[in-house]
Design an enzyme around this catalytic site. Structure first.
Site, PDB file in Angstrom:
ATOM      1  N   ASP A 156     -11.592  -6.368  -8.814  1.00 34.14           N
ATOM      2  CA  ASP A 156     -11.088  -5.441  -7.801  1.00 34.14           C
ATOM      3  C   ASP A 156     -10.511  -4.174  -8.442  1.00 34.14           C
ATOM      4  OD1 ASP A 156     -11.671  -7.130  -5.708  1.00 34.14           O
ATOM      5  OD2 ASP A 156      -9.707  -8.096  -5.721  1.00 34.14           O
TER       6      ASP A 156
ATOM      7  N   ASN B 145      26.435  27.937  -1.781  1.00 33.51           N
ATOM      8  CA  ASN B 145      25.171  27.386  -2.172  1.00 33.51           C
ATOM      9  C   ASN B 145      25.265  26.181  -3.061  1.00 33.51           C
ATOM     10  OD1 ASN B 145      22.794  28.730  -1.332  1.00 33.51           O
ATOM     11  ND2 ASN B 145      22.172  28.078  -3.342  1.00 33.51           N
TER      12      ASN B 145
ATOM     13  N   ASP C 173      -7.876  -7.238   2.279  1.00 29.14           N
ATOM     14  CA  ASP C 173      -8.489  -8.555   2.159  1.00 29.14           C
ATOM     15  C   ASP C 173      -8.099  -9.353   3.383  1.00 29.14           C
ATOM     16  OD1 ASP C 173      -9.479  -8.093  -0.335  1.00 29.14           O
ATOM     17  OD2 ASP C 173      -7.749  -8.935  -1.377  1.00 29.14           O
TER      18      ASP C 173
ATOM     19  N   THR D 206      29.108  23.579  -1.182  1.00 27.50           N
ATOM     20  CA  THR D 206      29.133  22.923   0.132  1.00 27.50           C
ATOM     21  C   THR D 206      27.755  22.465   0.594  1.00 27.50           C
ATOM     22  OG1 THR D 206      29.041  25.072   1.183  1.00 27.50           O
ATOM     23  CG2 THR D 206      31.210  24.062   0.957  1.00 27.50           C
ATOM     24  N   ASP D 207      26.680  23.094   0.096  1.00 30.30           N
ATOM     25  CA  ASP D 207      25.356  22.776   0.630  1.00 30.30           C
ATOM     26  C   ASP D 207      24.741  21.472   0.141  1.00 30.30           C
ATOM     27  OD1 ASP D 207      25.050  24.788   2.339  1.00 30.30           O
ATOM     28  OD2 ASP D 207      23.434  25.810   1.261  1.00 30.30           O
TER      29      ASP D 207
ATOM     30  N   GLU E 251      16.954  26.359  -6.322  1.00 35.15           N
ATOM     31  CA  GLU E 251      16.586  25.775  -7.612  1.00 35.15           C
ATOM     32  C   GLU E 251      16.948  24.300  -7.691  1.00 35.15           C
ATOM     33  OE1 GLU E 251      19.185  27.951  -6.974  1.00 35.15           O
ATOM     34  OE2 GLU E 251      18.430  29.563  -8.251  1.00 35.15           O
TER      35      GLU E 251
ATOM     36  N   ASP F 229      -6.915  -8.425  -5.686  1.00 34.42           N
ATOM     37  CA  ASP F 229      -6.180  -9.347  -6.538  1.00 34.42           C
ATOM     38  C   ASP F 229      -6.907  -9.692  -7.833  1.00 34.42           C
ATOM     39  OD1 ASP F 229      -8.131 -10.789  -5.271  1.00 34.42           O
ATOM     40  OD2 ASP F 229      -6.788 -12.145  -4.222  1.00 34.42           O
TER      41      ASP F 229
HETATM   42  N1  LIG Z   1     -12.737 -23.194  -3.757  1.00 36.79           N
HETATM   43  C1  LIG Z   1     -13.913 -22.974  -3.198  1.00 36.79           C
HETATM   44  N2  LIG Z   1     -14.930 -23.794  -3.437  1.00 36.79           N
HETATM   45  C2  LIG Z   1     -16.113 -23.551  -2.899  1.00 36.79           C
HETATM   46  N3  LIG Z   1     -16.388 -22.541  -2.097  1.00 36.79           N
HETATM   47  C3  LIG Z   1     -15.405 -21.697  -1.790  1.00 36.79           C
HETATM   48  C4  LIG Z   1     -14.113 -21.856  -2.337  1.00 36.79           C
HETATM   49  N4  LIG Z   1     -13.321 -20.871  -1.874  1.00 36.79           N
HETATM   50  C5  LIG Z   1     -14.098 -20.115  -1.112  1.00 36.79           C
HETATM   51  N5  LIG Z   1     -15.350 -20.590  -1.036  1.00 36.79           N
HETATM   52  C6  LIG Z   1     -16.467 -20.002  -0.322  1.00 36.79           C
HETATM   53  O1  LIG Z   1     -16.739 -18.720  -0.855  1.00 36.79           O
HETATM   54  C7  LIG Z   1     -16.601 -17.719   0.140  1.00 36.79           C
HETATM   55  C8  LIG Z   1     -15.969 -16.502  -0.444  1.00 36.79           C
HETATM   56  O2  LIG Z   1     -14.686 -16.829  -0.914  1.00 36.79           O
HETATM   57  P1  LIG Z   1     -13.762 -15.749  -1.516  1.00 36.79           P
HETATM   58  O3  LIG Z   1     -12.687 -16.470  -2.188  1.00 36.79           O
HETATM   59  O4  LIG Z   1     -14.557 -14.735  -2.234  1.00 36.79           O
HETATM   60  O5  LIG Z   1     -13.236 -15.067  -0.211  1.00 36.79           O
HETATM   61  P2  LIG Z   1     -11.756 -14.770  -0.069  1.00 36.79           P
HETATM   62  O6  LIG Z   1     -11.405 -13.958  -1.232  1.00 36.79           O
HETATM   63  O7  LIG Z   1     -11.046 -16.040   0.166  1.00 36.79           O
HETATM   64  O8  LIG Z   1     -11.710 -13.923   1.222  1.00 36.79           O
HETATM   65  P3  LIG Z   1     -10.922 -12.582   1.289  1.00 36.79           P
HETATM   66  O9  LIG Z   1     -11.860 -11.616   0.631  1.00 36.79           O
HETATM   67  O10 LIG Z   1     -10.752 -12.402   2.723  1.00 36.79           O
HETATM   68  O11 LIG Z   1      -9.644 -12.782   0.553  1.00 36.79           O
HETATM   69  C9  LIG Z   1     -15.787 -18.379   1.235  1.00 36.79           C
HETATM   70  O12 LIG Z   1     -16.129 -17.874   2.477  1.00 36.79           O
HETATM   71  C10 LIG Z   1     -16.144 -19.835   1.131  1.00 36.79           C
HETATM   72  O13 LIG Z   1     -17.298 -20.084   1.876  1.00 36.79           O
END
Ligand SMILES: Nc1ncnc2c1ncn2[C@@H]1O[C@H](COP(=O)(O)OP(=O)(O)OP(=O)(O)O)[C@@H](O)[C@H]1O
Length: 943
Positions: free
Chosen positions: A655, A758, A345, A761-762, A303, A651
């Site tokens: 998501d 039981n 990611d 000691t256990d 228990e 993040d």
């Molecule tokens: N600050 C930015 N300004 C303009 N283009 C961007 C910027 N950051 C990312 N990108 C473009 O957008 C694409 C997608 O970016 P995103 O941030 O969605 O990917 P990530 O989240 O960085 O990648 P992961 O999914 O691996 O974390 C990138 O591959 C890049 O080409």
């Protein structure tokens, strides 16, 4: 809410100023801290709790809520009645001692439960949802449970709305209210007063607890907290604190029931046999038999297991939290051990998210930049026409630095960035390339179309005192090129021909193939009038300025962690918004894919393909690229359709659905939004993939430890049952008898002794095993299947085997210590008339020592006792403590009286210790055989 309720009932109809007035708060200052404290006194914490927690006394009494304990209490009452009927001489020793032991046990259970609960509460603090509020004129972040009516909430994308609140301001604000209204589209919000009171879904100027900000920003004043919120109304129906039992809890309940029934049958057999053989006629004799039988039943059923289980999980989860993996509830640890796919990611989790701009490719040539990190020094190398290339590269960096929200600053000699590393890389590069930084200053932002993972680009409308208005854009090269019509060459622009587009596409492939995150930059002249309507349609007719290659090195520990996961039968799947070729290259570098693995699945594929096909493709695909967050849910579904147990990282707000749907949602602790943290089962303190693998390992160790103490407790219980059962049955057959009372069957253990073993000691060694270090290599086996029994057939066999062995050895000990019997008895030390007490004490002690020996055995079902012998300090402390208690019960007069023991001679101790040694030796032999035989079948039969 009293007065305040009246004041806030129609907040939707009033203008914001009237609402803040009614709630007695200055919207520019927020509440004062004193006022917050006063209001919390009135309204209580902002929590959803339909029923108040059980008071301590009720939780204590709950420790007795067990049919077998009722039985035992009934037996105690009967024995006291019998004692009274008999004339009430002396003390009813057995009844008193048993009652004390039961009480002590309840105290232990209560303390364990409390400790576990405190650990859970500490975790809840770590994972508490937070809100940004304005108090005393300052922006602060507080736990959402601290919100009070009148607090000014500051809302931004990804925030979890902490209370019901009336909007004061809103800019492009959209709130995801599905949890409340069932509406899956995010609702548009605005502070405008309504004309008439609306249904929940129509109250566009309110935000509600339990919903999430999908987009935009705003401020709102809290109108209701806790159970007064709309969520609180629903919560009255579903009490948050009640939760479904987990598979493990269900299995333990099932084991307890089965064992309970089994042992009741055995106890009845034992009681009847004893009563018959001893021709019990007196009430006292009958009560003794009853007490013994019931104690046996109590002893045999574990228990204490649920309490020990919670405590062990709590301790384990605290240890995980110290290593950056915070589990939201104890029982997710069970699932952790079954994870078969980790979807991670890329950026920041598998890589460092420290971007360095390496190459700029323009119409006339290529610039290569040296240097590492964010310090803006590094050599500049130019391939091609030097003058033209440098000029084009400078323009490219200006565009990338203006369409940019990051900042680069020097503090105490070292360079630091604020904002997105992808953007900061442009600022660093602009300082490395002579003149670029200067050219990019003086720009004023008139309007912008922000970056999002879905759009993959951003642009700004910029105003310069000398150069007038321009649009600057940067983004994923493929997306950006679709919006360009020409390309910058030296001082002019030339049209982008299909041939040139193909060349550029090939260049993107080449750079991505080297693992670079490849972006493009572009611009066009603009006018001041565009500012009012600047939005996506304005991102057109752009002049392409060049390709830019960013290096984001993998985290050092990632590759090893991926290998470790592979060894443990766990697949790692990379999900990224990046270019498929970049993703493929990094995946290959990290060892996520091997040469010849299936190609990358893209976001577009995900949107098009039907679920069955996707499930098939997901079986082998380890890389998903150009994936927008909402596609992650499809990946989870596809993997789960293939019976995988999925951990998924995330993040952003978008998501959250995927995290909820995954078996273990993993939220980023540093970059993650509140909404993701709420949706996840685990929060990663360091956003690091390797931490997930380490957590899986710890989860498996915890699970192994649960198995260890189950193995230990159950085989010990079996030992007690076997001892009593064999003693009464087989013992009678071979003629074991009390010299003082020939012909009577001997009861090998008294009721009080059974309970002592039981409940006293256990439990120490069992708890110590709960914090045992890793003994068997937990990452050398495949994930536990979700439907696997914790105690499989093999483990049952071992438990029964050891139990039987202990029973037989007890019988031998008996026979050795009692005059008469097969072995004739060794005992010369016991005074005449006390032979039975001495013999019984020897058996009692032998049984305790056998169980302590078995504690050492139970730490592994294949590794020798000698492996890791001294790695668990607590185990040795508990073993020494249990042994000391046993010595005390044998020699301390009060305890002798209470437990019917007699002092032992050295020969008795030798026999008892010998029994313990035999238990170890036999188990060692079994394990050695298992190691030898198991080598070939190891992969096939993991346990
Ligand atoms: N600050 C930015 N300004 C303009 N283009 C961007 C910027 N950051 C990312 N990108 C473009 O957008 C694409 C997608 O970016 P995103 O941030 O969605 O990917 P990530 O989240 O960085 O990648 P992961 O999914 O691996 O974390 C990138 O591959 C890049 O080409």
């Amino acid at each position: 809410m009293g007065d305040m309720a009246d004041a806030t009932r129609d907040v939707t109809l009033l203008p914001p100023a009237d609402v803040t007035l009614a709630l007695a708060v200055d919207p520019a200052e927020g509440l004062s801290l004193a006022e917050v404290a006063a209001r919390r006194e009135i309204h209580g914490p902002n929590e959803l709790r339909a029923t108040p927690p059980d008071p301590a006394w009720r939780r204590f009494l709950r420790q007795f809520a067990d049919p077998l304990i009722y039985l035992l209490l009934a037996a105690i009452v009967i024995s006291i009645i019998a004692w009274a009927v008999d004339g009430a001489v002396g003390l009813p020793v057995d009844a008193t001692v048993i009652a004390l032991i039961v009480a002590a046990n309840a105290v232990i259970g209560y303390v364990q439960e409390n400790r576990a609960e405190r650990a859970v509460a500490a975790l809840a603090d770590l994972t508490a949802t937070r809100s940004t509020v304005l108090r005393d004129g300052l922006l602060t972040t507080v736990a959402s449970t601290d919100l009070v009516p009148g607090d000014i909430l500051v809302l931004a994308e990804g925030d979890a709305v902490g209370a019901d609140a009336r909007l004061l301001t809103a800019t492009a604000l959209r709130v995801q209210e599905a949890s409340l209204t069932g509406e899956s589209e995010a609702a548009e919000k605005s502070p405008q007063p309504l004309d008439e009171p609306g249904a929940l879904g129509d109250r566009a100027n309110m935000v509600f607890k339990g919903t999430a900000v999908a987009r935009g920003v705003g401020r709102a004043v809290v109108t209701a907290t806790g159970m007064d919120t709309e969520m609180g109304r629903i919560a009255t129906l579903l009490d948050e604190t009640e939760s479904e039992p987990t598979p493990l809890q269900r299995e333990i309940a099932r084991i307890s029931t089965t064992l309970g029934l089994l042992v009741v049958v055995i106890a009845v057999v034992v009681m009847i046999t004893t009563a018959l053989v001893n021709s019990v006629r007196t009430l006292e004799g009958a009560v003794d038999v009853l007490l013994m039988g019931v104690s046996l039943a109590v002893a045999a059923v574990p228990e204490g297991l649920p309490a020990i289980l919670s405590l062990v999980l709590a301790i384990g989860v605290q240890a995980m939290a110290r290593r950056n993996a915070v589990m939201k509830d104890l029982h997710s640890v069970e699932t952790l051990g079954s994870v078969s796919v980790i979807c991670s990611d890329k950026t920041g989790t598998l890589t460092k998210n420290e971007m360095t701009l390496r190459e700029i490719v323009t119409a006339s040539g290529r610039v290569v930049l040296g240097g590492t990190g964010y310090t803006p020094v590094g050599e500049v190398r130019v391939d091609g026409d030097v003058e033209a290339t440098l000029d084009e590269a400078r323009r490219a960096l200006v565009a990338g630095s203006v369409a940019n929200d990051a900042q680069l600053s020097q503090q105490d000699g070292s360079w630091e960035i604020q904002g997105d590393p992808t953007e900061a890389a442009f600022l660093v590069a602009a300082r490395k390339l002579d003149g670029a930084h200067e050219l990019s200053s003086g720009h004023d932002r008139a309007a912008e179309v922000p970056f999002s993972s879905e759009r993959r680009m951003m642009s700004v409308l910029s105003r310069h005192p000398a150069r007038g208005h321009s649009v600057f854009a940067k983004g994923a090269a493929d997306v950006l090129l679709e919006r360009c019509v020409s390309e910058q060459v030296a001082d002019g622009a030339r049209p982008l021909t299909p041939g040139r587009r193909r060349e550029l596409a090939a260049m993107v492939e080449e750079l991505s193939g080297q693992g670079y995150r490849t972006l493009g930059v572009a611009w066009r002249p603009a006018t001041a009038t565009e500012a009012g309507t600047f939005d996506e349609p304005a991102e057109r007719d752009l002049i392409f300025g060049g390709l830019v290659a960013l290096l984001d090195p993998p985290r050092e520990e990632a590759a090893a962690a991926i290998r470790e996961a592979q060894r443990a039968g766990i697949r790692t799947v990379m999900i990224t918004g990046d270019h498929p070729v970049t993703a493929a290259r990094i995946a290959a570098d990290l060892g996520i894919t091997r040469p010849g693995d299936t190609a990358v699945i893209t976001g577009r594929d995900l949107a098009d393909v039907d679920p069955a096909e996707l499930a098939e493709a997901a079986r082998t695909a380890n890389v998903y690229a150009r994936v927008a967050p909402e596609h992650k849910l499809r990946v989870v579904d596809a993997l789960q359709a293939d019976r995988q147990v999925v951990a998924m990282t995330g993040d952003g707000v978008n998501d959250a659905p995927a995290l909820k749907s995954a078996d273990i949602g993993v939220a980023m602790g540093i970059t993650g939004t509140e909404v993701t943290k709420e949706a996840g089962a685990m929060i990663l303190g360091d956003d690091n993939y390797a931490t997930i693998v380490a957590a899986v390992r710890q989860g498996r160790v915890i699970f192994d430890n649960i198995k260890k103490f189950m193995r230990y407790l159950l085989s010990s219980n079996m030992g007690e049952i076997a001892t009593v059962f064999l003693g009464v049955t087989l013992g009678t057959v071979i003629g074991l008898a009390d010299p003082a009372n020939p012909g009577a069957a001997v009861v090998p253990l008294l009721a009080t002794q059974i309970l002592w073993i039981n409940l006293v000691t256990d439990s120490g060694p069992a708890l110590a095993m709960g914090v045992d270090p890793e003994i068997d290599d937990v990452m050398a086996r495949p994930p536990r299947r979700a439907d696997d029994r914790i105690i499989d057939r093999h483990m049952w066999q071992r438990i029964l085997g050891i139990g039987a062995l202990m029973g037989l050895l007890s019988l031998v000990v008996y026979d050795l210590t009692l005059p008469g019997g097969l072995l004739g008895g060794l005992d010369r030390a016991a005074p005449a008339g006390a032979e039975l007490d001495t013999a019984r004490t020897t058996v009692f002690t032998a049984l305790v020592l056998m169980q302590l020996a078995n504690a050492l055995n139970s730490r592994s079902d294949r590794a020798s006792v000698l492996d890791h012998l001294f790695t668990n300090r607590w185990l040795w402390v508990s073993l020494a403590g249990a042994a000391a208690l046993q010595v005390a019960v044998v020699y301390v007069p009060v305890l002798q009286h209470a437990f019917g023991t007699a002092p032992l001679a050295w020969s008795h101790w030798a026999v008892a210790i010998g029994a313990g040694v035999v238990v170890i030796l036999v188990e060692e032999a079994v394990k050695a055989a298992r190691r030898a035989g198991g080598r070939s079948t190891r992969a096939a039969r993991p346990t």
